[in-house]
Design a protein around this motif. Structure first.
Motif, PDB file in Angstrom:
ATOM      1  N   UNK A 137      -2.660  12.949  -5.877  1.00 55.65           N
ATOM      2  CA  UNK A 137      -3.396  11.677  -5.798  1.00 55.65           C
ATOM      3  C   UNK A 137      -3.955  11.521  -4.371  1.00 55.65           C
ATOM      4  N   UNK A 138      -3.131  11.849  -3.392  1.00 48.45           N
ATOM      5  CA  UNK A 138      -3.554  11.702  -1.994  1.00 48.45           C
ATOM      6  C   UNK A 138      -4.701  12.668  -1.679  1.00 48.45           C
ATOM      7  N   UNK A 139      -4.595  13.887  -2.215  1.00 42.51           N
ATOM      8  CA  UNK A 139      -5.639  14.893  -1.936  1.00 42.51           C
ATOM      9  C   UNK A 139      -7.005  14.423  -2.415  1.00 42.51           C
ATOM     10  N   UNK A 140      -7.048  13.848  -3.639  1.00 46.80           N
ATOM     11  CA  UNK A 140      -8.356  13.516  -4.213  1.00 46.80           C
ATOM     12  C   UNK A 140      -8.901  12.179  -3.704  1.00 46.80           C
ATOM     13  N   UNK A 180       8.894   6.775  -2.264  1.00 45.69           N
ATOM     14  CA  UNK A 180       8.308   8.087  -2.577  1.00 45.69           C
ATOM     15  C   UNK A 180       6.821   8.098  -2.217  1.00 45.69           C
ATOM     16  N   UNK A 181       6.144   7.016  -2.544  1.00 45.58           N
ATOM     17  CA  UNK A 181       4.710   6.915  -2.226  1.00 45.58           C
ATOM     18  C   UNK A 181       4.513   6.881  -0.707  1.00 45.58           C
ATOM     19  N   UNK A 182       5.373   6.159  -0.025  1.00 44.73           N
ATOM     20  CA  UNK A 182       5.240   6.087   1.441  1.00 44.73           C
ATOM     21  C   UNK A 182       5.383   7.488   2.046  1.00 44.73           C
ATOM     22  N   UNK A 183       6.371   8.233   1.548  1.00 44.68           N
ATOM     23  CA  UNK A 183       6.582   9.586   2.084  1.00 44.68           C
ATOM     24  C   UNK A 183       5.421  10.518   1.735  1.00 44.68           C
ATOM     25  N   UNK A 184       4.693  10.189   0.661  1.00 41.83           N
ATOM     26  CA  UNK A 184       3.543  11.018   0.268  1.00 41.83           C
ATOM     27  C   UNK A 184       2.271  10.633   1.032  1.00 41.83           C
ATOM     28  N   UNK A 206       4.485  -2.851 -10.730  1.00 44.71           N
ATOM     29  CA  UNK A 206       3.149  -2.443 -10.297  1.00 44.71           C
ATOM     30  C   UNK A 206       3.188  -2.275  -8.791  1.00 44.71           C
ATOM     31  N   UNK A 207       2.616  -1.181  -8.321  1.00 49.48           N
ATOM     32  CA  UNK A 207       2.513  -0.942  -6.881  1.00 49.48           C
ATOM     33  C   UNK A 207       1.052  -0.681  -6.542  1.00 49.48           C
ATOM     34  N   UNK A 208       0.565  -1.447  -5.579  1.00 46.53           N
ATOM     35  CA  UNK A 208      -0.804  -1.265  -5.085  1.00 46.53           C
ATOM     36  C   UNK A 208      -0.698  -0.670  -3.681  1.00 46.53           C
ATOM     37  N   UNK A 209      -1.319   0.500  -3.506  1.00 47.39           N
ATOM     38  CA  UNK A 209      -1.121   1.291  -2.291  1.00 47.39           C
ATOM     39  C   UNK A 209      -2.461   1.736  -1.715  1.00 47.39           C
ATOM     40  N   UNK A 210      -2.418   2.055  -0.439  1.00 47.53           N
ATOM     41  CA  UNK A 210      -3.618   2.587   0.210  1.00 47.53           C
ATOM     42  C   UNK A 210      -3.270   3.931   0.843  1.00 47.53           C
ATOM     43  N   UNK A 211      -4.189   4.883   0.711  1.00 48.71           N
ATOM     44  CA  UNK A 211      -3.977   6.192   1.343  1.00 48.71           C
ATOM     45  C   UNK A 211      -3.981   5.990   2.852  1.00 48.71           C
ATOM     46  N   UNK A 212      -2.880   6.364   3.462  1.00 46.66           N
ATOM     47  CA  UNK A 212      -2.694   6.094   4.891  1.00 46.66           C
ATOM     48  C   UNK A 212      -3.675   6.914   5.708  1.00 46.66           C
TER      49      UNK A 212
END
Ligand SMILES: C[S@@+](CC[C@H](N)C(=O)[O-])C[C@H]1O[C@@H](n2cnc3c(N)ncnc32)[C@H](O)[C@@H]1O
Length: 212
Positions: A137-140, A180-184, A206-212
């Motif tokens: 997910x992070x790559x794309x 897990x998402x934070x570590x990714x 539900x988790x709403x996240x932003x690519x760091x």
């Protein structure tokens, strides 16, 4: 690619078998779920406010969430493991793009997307495999791109398999999934826990996240 991974083959076959029924019962489900609509709308706002761009619903099933995101103004397409689900999604929403594939190995360039939604699809990933999915997910996603996860919450239990009606699935503690998402490489923007609605069994995360 998926035929060499037994759990992916099993997931695709299980969803192929129930696709017609699943599409029938789920098509209007968001109409009855205002908190889910609120989270999808917030995701759409964040993507638009960041400049818009392509969004993928990964594990789109029969495509009604993809269509809802389109109605919220997003430039969205769907990807799913199950060929039957993709056939039904294309029939129901011929104006939208739907592709067969697995979200762990997407046919997309690095940073191509502004948003990714995994709405009850990562629930079928064995927990030890999930970091690789988050890495994909992070790559794309482009830097600053947004990720929305919808899943069953485990309510104080550790991550655990449960008797999902279609195929093997897992419930996650929301804190553990967020970590897990934070570590990714994702930063949490917000989260929601909602109680089971009528005919549902579990709390929903539900988790709403932003690519760091
Ligand atoms: C519970 S359904 C959710 C469908 C839709 N997002 C919704 O909310 O109704 C899970 C979907 O995820 C898909 N799926 C599971 N693992 C996947 C993977 N690795 N790649 C792509 N799709 C996957 C399944 O085929 C199925 O259609």
């Amino acid at each position: 690619m998926t035929e060499t991974v037994p759990y992916l083959t099993a997931t695709a076959q299980a969803y192929d078998a129930v696709a017609v029924l699943y599409a029938e019962v789920s098509r209007d489900s968001l109409d009855r779920l205002p908190l889910d609509r609120a989270m999808l709308a917030a995701f759409a706002d964040f993507v638009r406010d960041a400049g818009g761009g392509p969004v993928a619903e990964l594990g789109c099933g029969p495509g009604y969430v993809t269509a809802h995101l389109r109605d919220l103004g997003l430039d969205v397409f769907g990807v799913d493991l199950s060929p039957k689900m993709i056939e039904l999604a294309r029939e129901a929403y011929p104006e939208l793009r739907f592709e067969t594939g697995s979200m762990h190995a997407l046919d997309l360039a690095d940073g191509e997307l502004s948003g990714v939604v995994s709405w009850y699809s990562a629930i079928h990933v064995p927990p030890r495999e999930l970091p690789a999915y988050f890495a994909e997910f992070r790559r794309v996603l482009a830097p600053g791109g947004h990720l929305l996860l919808g899943f069953f919450e485990s309510e104080d239990d550790p991550v655990s398999e449960f008797d999902h009606r279609v195929t093997t699935a897992y419930r996650w503690p929301i804190d553990e999934l967020a970590e897990l998402a934070r570590r990714a490489g994702f930063t949490e923007i917000g989260r929601m826990l909602r109680a089971p609605a009528e005919n549902e069994r579990f709390h929903h995360g539900r988790l709403l996240l932003r690519r760091t």
